[in-house]
Design an enzyme around this catalytic site. Structure first.
Site, PDB file in Angstrom:
ATOM      1  N   ARG A   1       0.806  -1.232   0.000  1.00 34.08           N
ATOM      2  CA  ARG A   1       0.000   0.000   0.000  1.00 34.08           C
ATOM      3  C   ARG A   1       0.834   1.276   0.000  1.00 34.08           C
ATOM      4  NH1 ARG A   1      -2.888  -3.681   3.159  1.00 34.08           N
ATOM      5  NH2 ARG A   1      -4.923  -4.190   2.260  1.00 34.08           N
TER       6      ARG A   1
ATOM      7  N   LYS B   1       2.764  10.886 -11.890  1.00 35.78           N
ATOM      8  CA  LYS B   1       1.851  10.054 -12.670  1.00 35.78           C
ATOM      9  C   LYS B   1       2.500   8.698 -12.900  1.00 35.78           C
ATOM     10  CE  LYS B   1      -1.112  12.982 -15.540  1.00 35.78           C
ATOM     11  NZ  LYS B   1      -1.444  13.303 -16.949  1.00 35.78           N
TER      12      LYS B   1
ATOM     13  N   GLU C   1       8.731  16.850 -26.076  1.00 36.84           N
ATOM     14  CA  GLU C   1       8.135  17.308 -24.816  1.00 36.84           C
ATOM     15  C   GLU C   1       8.699  18.672 -24.404  1.00 36.84           C
ATOM     16  OE1 GLU C   1       5.645  16.111 -23.194  1.00 36.84           O
ATOM     17  OE2 GLU C   1       5.442  14.012 -23.777  1.00 36.84           O
TER      18      GLU C   1
ATOM     19  N   LYS D   1       6.917  22.326 -15.489  1.00 34.17           N
ATOM     20  CA  LYS D   1       6.104  21.194 -15.032  1.00 34.17           C
ATOM     21  C   LYS D   1       5.926  21.214 -13.518  1.00 34.17           C
ATOM     22  CE  LYS D   1       4.931  16.429 -15.479  1.00 34.17           C
ATOM     23  NZ  LYS D   1       5.054  15.170 -16.221  1.00 34.17           N
TER      24      LYS D   1
ATOM     25  N   GLU E   1      -4.568  16.648 -11.575  1.00 32.70           N
ATOM     26  CA  GLU E   1      -5.134  16.955 -12.870  1.00 32.70           C
ATOM     27  C   GLU E   1      -6.625  17.278 -12.792  1.00 32.70           C
ATOM     28  OE1 GLU E   1      -3.171  15.127 -16.470  1.00 32.70           O
ATOM     29  OE2 GLU E   1      -5.180  14.336 -16.734  1.00 32.70           O
TER      30      GLU E   1
ATOM     31  N   ARG F   1      -3.490  21.128 -14.742  1.00 32.40           N
ATOM     32  CA  ARG F   1      -2.444  20.172 -15.124  1.00 32.40           C
ATOM     33  C   ARG F   1      -2.710  19.537 -16.484  1.00 32.40           C
ATOM     34  NH1 ARG F   1       0.629  15.514 -11.488  1.00 32.40           N
ATOM     35  NH2 ARG F   1       1.791  14.630 -13.224  1.00 32.40           N
TER      36      ARG F   1
ATOM     37  N   ASN G   1      -0.918  17.893 -21.268  1.00 31.19           N
ATOM     38  CA  ASN G   1      -1.287  16.881 -22.258  1.00 31.19           C
ATOM     39  C   ASN G   1      -1.461  17.470 -23.657  1.00 31.19           C
ATOM     40  OD1 ASN G   1      -1.406  14.589 -20.499  1.00 31.19           O
ATOM     41  ND2 ASN G   1      -3.291  15.434 -19.649  1.00 31.19           N
TER      42      ASN G   1
ATOM     43  N   HIS H   1      -1.318  15.322 -26.699  1.00 28.83           N
ATOM     44  CA  HIS H   1      -1.339  13.937 -26.248  1.00 28.83           C
ATOM     45  C   HIS H   1      -2.620  13.197 -26.623  1.00 28.83           C
ATOM     46  CE1 HIS H   1       2.201  15.183 -24.130  1.00 28.83           C
ATOM     47  NE2 HIS H   1       2.329  14.049 -23.493  1.00 28.83           N
TER      48      HIS H   1
ATOM     49  N   HIS I   1      -1.822   9.920 -28.248  1.00 24.28           N
ATOM     50  CA  HIS I   1      -2.177   8.621 -27.671  1.00 24.28           C
ATOM     51  C   HIS I   1      -2.997   7.797 -28.657  1.00 24.28           C
ATOM     52  CE1 HIS I   1      -1.656  10.042 -23.212  1.00 24.28           C
ATOM     53  NE2 HIS I   1      -0.512   9.831 -23.827  1.00 24.28           N
TER      54      HIS I   1
ATOM     55  N   HIS J   1       6.642   7.624 -28.080  1.00 31.92           N
ATOM     56  CA  HIS J   1       5.694   8.554 -27.464  1.00 31.92           C
ATOM     57  C   HIS J   1       5.946   9.983 -27.924  1.00 31.92           C
ATOM     58  CE1 HIS J   1       3.089  10.397 -24.503  1.00 31.92           C
ATOM     59  NE2 HIS J   1       4.098  11.111 -24.045  1.00 31.92           N
TER      60      HIS J   1
END
Length: 364
Positions: free
Chosen positions: A125, A147, A189, A231, A241, A245, A249, A252, A256, A269
């Site tokens: 956990r 993330k 990026e 960032k 997000e 935030r 993206n 993206h 994606h 990517h």
């Protein structure tokens, strides 16, 4: 330039440093404060292990001479960013009886960082982890912000958790072995940060792209530092997000879709994001929000960085729309996109005619 350069991600009692400089794997003082027990698990991939793991182990021998060090070598590539591969990390941790004081070291690119971070979030956990990114893309993007996660055949990064590292150590020397294609993917990026938040930085990138292509140390250090500053500032304001935030993206949602349709790893990517950014700029122009000159400059900068400025010729509008419909940014059935209202000014919006998006995709 003074080395190392240190920034902070300001998240209260979960704040952590980003340390940027050459030779960090030979300087124990930057990693030692974040290792709290003799149990350490290196999560890396087969490529990075062959190139650099011996350096990291020499560093750990100085920090914890009595350390119980476990290594997990994941297969290299986006195609292996799966729950099945993730299970091998848990297998190793359990087999070697790692407890809640263990520290995972994410030693690789974005795939390794995302998977090691997700494993750290889940194991017992939650245990500590440190990001030691080895690619330019992971140094400026995926290692910062917490993330973590894995891909699913129906969507990229759909299974994961927000879980912050204890520190991010960016050793510039690790970039010396980075293939040119991977370097370019990282530049995508970096270009993103200029487009979404800093027009002056975008102009600097236009003037210094050749220095970045040839891996000039000062140019790379400045580009990495400025990207991490942007960032870190966004993450500090919106860790999970909820709003702001999502500007990170930019490109993206399109990107994606490309990755999912083409098969994870076929397009890197950063390559998919590059094409996605050009497409987002084009839609912004179609909406009357962005000057056509910014689109042209973006396309020219991407091409100068050896990146694509158009999607794969084989992708149909229907394929794009199918994958974009299951993107994480979809809200109440409507695709949300990050678009531009000027260079350095990104907005998150559903305020566009879906027919305009479909027409753009059909045109391309």
């Amino acid at each position: 330039m003074t080395y190392p350069t240190t920034l902070s991600v300001a998240l209260g009692d979960r704040s952590y440093p980003i340390v940027i400089g050459p030779g960090l794997l030979t300087q124990p003082e930057w990693l030692e404060p974040h290792i709290k027990s003799r149990q350490i698990c290196i999560v890396t991939n087969t490529t990075v292990a062959a190139l650099h793991e011996s350096k990291l182990r020499q560093l750990l021998d100085k920090i914890r001479p009595d350390g119980q060090i476990t290594s997990v070598h994941l297969p290299d590539g986006e195609a292996f960013k799966t729950l099945e591969t993730l299970a091998t990390v848990f297998d190793a941790l359990l087999a070697d009886r790692h407890n809640r004081n263990t520290t995972l070291l994410a030693f690789g690119g974005g795939v390794v960082g995302d998977m090691a971070g997700f494993a750290a979030a889940c194991y017992q956990r939650g245990v500590d982890f440190v990001q030691i990114p080895t690619t330019l893309l992971s140094q400026v993007d995926s290692s910062v912000g917490g993330k973590t996660g894995v891909n699913h055949p129906l969507g990229k990064n759909m299974i994961g958790a927000f879980y912050q590292p204890r520190a991010v150590l960016i050793d510039l020397d690790l970039l010396q072995t980075l293939p040119d294609r991977e370097l370019a993917a990282g530049l995508a990026e970096i270009i993103k940060y200029g487009l979404i938040a800093d027009a002056d930085f975008f102009l600097w990138l236009e003037n210094n792209i050749e220095a970045l292509n040839r891996r000039d140390p000062e140019a790379l250090t400045y580009a990495i530092k400025r990207s991490c500053e942007i960032k870190a500032d966004v993450v500090a304001k919106d860790e999970r997000e909820g709003g702001l935030r999502a500007i990170l993206n930019f490109g993206h949602t399109y990107g994606h879709a490309i990755e999912t349709e083409m098969g994870y790893g076929t397009w890197l990517h950063g390559e998919a994001v590059a094409a996605g950014m050009a497409m987002a700029c084009e839609l912004s122009v179609d909406l009357g929000w962005l000057e056509p000159d910014v689109l042209k400059r973006t396309q020219q900068l991407l091409e100068a960085a050896h990146l694509p400025s158009k999607p794969p010729a084989s992708m149909t509008a229907e394929a794009f729309l199918k994958h974009m419909a299951v993107d994480k940014k979809v809200l109440d059935g409507r695709v949300r996109l990050v678009l531009l209202k000027g260079c350095g000014h990104a907005v998150i919006t559903t305020d566009f005619d879906p027919a305009l998006l479909k027409a753009q995709l059909q045109r391309l």
